[in-house]
Design an enzyme around this catalytic site. Structure first.
Site, mmCIF file in Angstrom:
data_model
loop_
_atom_site.group_PDB
_atom_site.id
_atom_site.type_symbol
_atom_site.label_atom_id
_atom_site.label_comp_id
_atom_site.label_asym_id
_atom_site.label_seq_id
_atom_site.Cartn_x
_atom_site.Cartn_y
_atom_site.Cartn_z
ATOM 1 N N CYS A 242 0.584 -5.350 8.029
ATOM 2 C CA CYS A 242 1.621 -5.770 7.091
ATOM 3 C C CYS A 242 2.713 -6.557 7.830
ATOM 4 C CB CYS A 242 2.171 -4.566 6.337
ATOM 5 S SG CYS A 242 3.105 -4.996 4.856
ATOM 6 N N HIS B 48 -2.976 -2.316 4.243
ATOM 7 C CA HIS B 48 -2.761 -1.035 4.932
ATOM 8 C C HIS B 48 -4.085 -0.263 5.011
ATOM 9 C CE1 HIS B 48 1.670 -1.117 5.078
ATOM 10 N NE2 HIS B 48 1.571 -1.796 3.956
ATOM 11 N N GLU C 220 -4.583 2.337 6.645
ATOM 12 C CA GLU C 220 -4.306 3.766 6.841
ATOM 13 C C GLU C 220 -4.230 4.546 5.539
ATOM 14 O OE1 GLU C 220 -0.212 1.722 6.853
ATOM 15 O OE2 GLU C 220 -2.282 1.274 7.402
#
Length: 516
Positions: free
Chosen positions: A88, A175, A177
């Site tokens: 990001c 993202h 994650e």
């Protein structure tokens, strides 16, 4: 362990998911350490005394790389020659640093987005041609610097992933994650193992033993009170504290008048059966008096946080307790903006809502680095009843942050009745075990309706049902229409003041789970 563990360093630019990145790396049995984004290269080199640092991840951020006060990494970091993955803001930072074009996107991307893989290489090795990814950004990379190649794009982001042709520099606009990114863990796995060449040679210390030891060391020979709401977080913290302190611990449940119907009574009954020493502070009038006329959500949270502390202080004086133990978990802290460069989303009563002046020597938070699903797993290991372990999250400020505007007795009564209906119907449908939270919100919108062939002008209730793993991100639940119809029919039929029911279909982000 005599051999030093391999490790990945995460440089924290204040993004909401920074800690989640570290957690995902640790789930690969590779150690991760979070450092401030401006940590000097020497700090990374110092870590090498205890571990083998093999890569660096740059987190997201609420900031913009284009601003005059843009956050930067130390010049020496990239000179270490370690593989770097920007996520990001980190993705934008690498592009901007090397001369790529980064500017405000014509269309912001929030939530699930389709990414088209142009080259399945590097972090995207073995993936494509289309991936569902989780975005949350306003700035966009429109062209890569010289020497870089585009790996993926979206409809709004021409450069959604890239890598350098010869240097170990990689970037993802999305993202990986978060659980909503398809094959996100595989992307991190590619970086950690294929690019950084890490070995799976780290195992976490037992969480319960570490927490018990931490409580004992913090409190010493003194006494402590623990804030007990009855939810899984405070219950697990109470079990750990009881093991650590024995009869030097007193659990305090605050009946502040902002609980759901019968909830304080249920908490008291459950914990008395467990044999815990429990004090119930019945202070409903006190809290409602302080909230009279208050409409701002942050002011509500601040007031409630302060009143909680004052009640705990009063109970501590009676027992000689000098420490306060709380079941604060990581999402509470990150949303409260506790870290440098992170943005305050909302003040949680047990973090940013705490007053500056308190009588306790310290506030001990043994669960502060854990997520809700990790706390649940720990609760099961500790033998806490499943009914408590699986209890849906409930905000510390209670129904006060589920009422838009002023908190009144009338509003609380409407919301309690609506909440009971939502819970009954969701649980009867069998959906409760598959969702994260389900609750009504009493909005400050009134609308015209028809009841008994007569015009009615009443309140609007919004229903919120979300799916999540850790509370950091969430998706609205595509609940069965029949269930939503039953909820709506019952609320409008059984609660005379309500004329309209609406369903919230907003993900987190851009929304939060709670409305206030």
């Amino acid at each position: 362990m005599t051999d030093k563990p391999d490790a990945v360093v995460i440089l924290d630019f204040g993004g909401q998911y920074c800690h989640l990145i570290a957690r995902r790396v640790r789930e690969l049995s590779v150690y991760s350490e979070i450092l401030p984004c401006d940590a000097p290269a020497a700090a990374v080199e110092t870590l090498s005394h205890a571990m083998r640092v093999r890569g660096i991840i740059l987190s997201g951020s609420p900031s913009s790389v284009r601003g005059g006060d843009a956050l930067r990494v130390d010049d020496g970091i990239l000179g270490l020659g370690l593989p770097v993955l920007g996520l990001c803001y980190g993705h934008q930072y690498i592009a901007h640093l090397f001369g790529g074009e980064v500017r405000r996107g014509e269309r912001r991307e929030y939530g699930v987005t389709q990414a088209f893989v142009d080259r399945p290489a590097g972090v995207l090795r073995g993936m494509g041609p289309v991936l569902q990814v989780w975005m949350s950004h306003g700035d966009t990379v429109f062209s890569v610097p010289e020497g870089f190649e585009v790996l993926a794009h979206t409809e709004a982001s021409p450069v959604a992933a890239f890598r350098h042709a010869s240097k170990p520099l990689h970037g993802l606009q999305w993202h990986p994650e978060v659980v909503h990114t398809e094959r996100g863990r595989e992307m991190l796995r590619n970086f950690v193992f294929d690019i950084c060449r890490c070995r799976s040679n780290w195992r976490p210390e037992d969480t319960a033993e570490r927490a018990i030891r931490e409580i004992r060391e913090a409190v010493g020979g003194s006494r402590a009170v623990i804030a007990l709401s009855g939810g899984v977080d405070s219950s697990v913290a109470a079990a750990l504290a009881a093991e650590a302190l024995g009869d030097r611990l007193v659990a305090v449940h605050v009946d502040h008048g902002l609980m759901r119907a019968g909830e304080s009574e249920a908490v008291e009954e459950a914990f008395r059966e467990l044999g815990a020493e429990l004090v119930v502070a019945r202070v409903r009038r006190r809290f409602l008096s302080r909230l009279r006329g208050v409409v701002d959500p942050e002011e509500k949270r601040r007031i409630i946080g302060e009143e909680f502390i004052r009640v705990f202080e009063a109970e501590a004086r009676k027992t000689g307790a000098e420490y306060l133990i709380q079941g604060t978990i990581y999402p509470d802290r990150i949303e409260s903006g506790f870290r440098r460069h992170s943005d305050k989303i909302k003040t949680h009563h047990n973090v940013g809502g705490l007053p500056l002046s308190i009588e306790f020597k310290a506030v001990v938070e043994p669960l502060r680095d854990l997520y809700k699903d990790e706390v649940r797993a720990l609760g099961r290991r500790l033998g806490i009843p499943e009914a408590i372990v699986t209890r849906q999250p409930f905000p510390g400020p209670g129904l006060a942050v589920r009422i838009a505007g002023e908190v009144t007795e009338e509003g609380l009564e409407i919301l309690r009745r609506a909440d009971a209906i939502v819970c009954e119907e969701v649980e009867a449908s069998g959906l409760s075990g598959d969702v994260w939270q389900y609750f009504p919100v009493l909005t400050n919108t009134r609308s015209t309706g028809v009841k008994g062939d007569e015009r009615a002008y009443g309140r609007t209730v919004a229903i919120r049902i979300v799916e999540s793993v850790d509370g950091m991100t969430a998706s609205f639940c595509r609940a069965p229409w029949g269930l939503l119809e039953r909820i709506s029919t019952r609320i409008t039929n059984e609660i005379p003041d309500v004329t309209r029911v609406v369903y919230d279909i907003t993900h987190k982000p851009p929304a939060t789970i709670e409305w206030e």
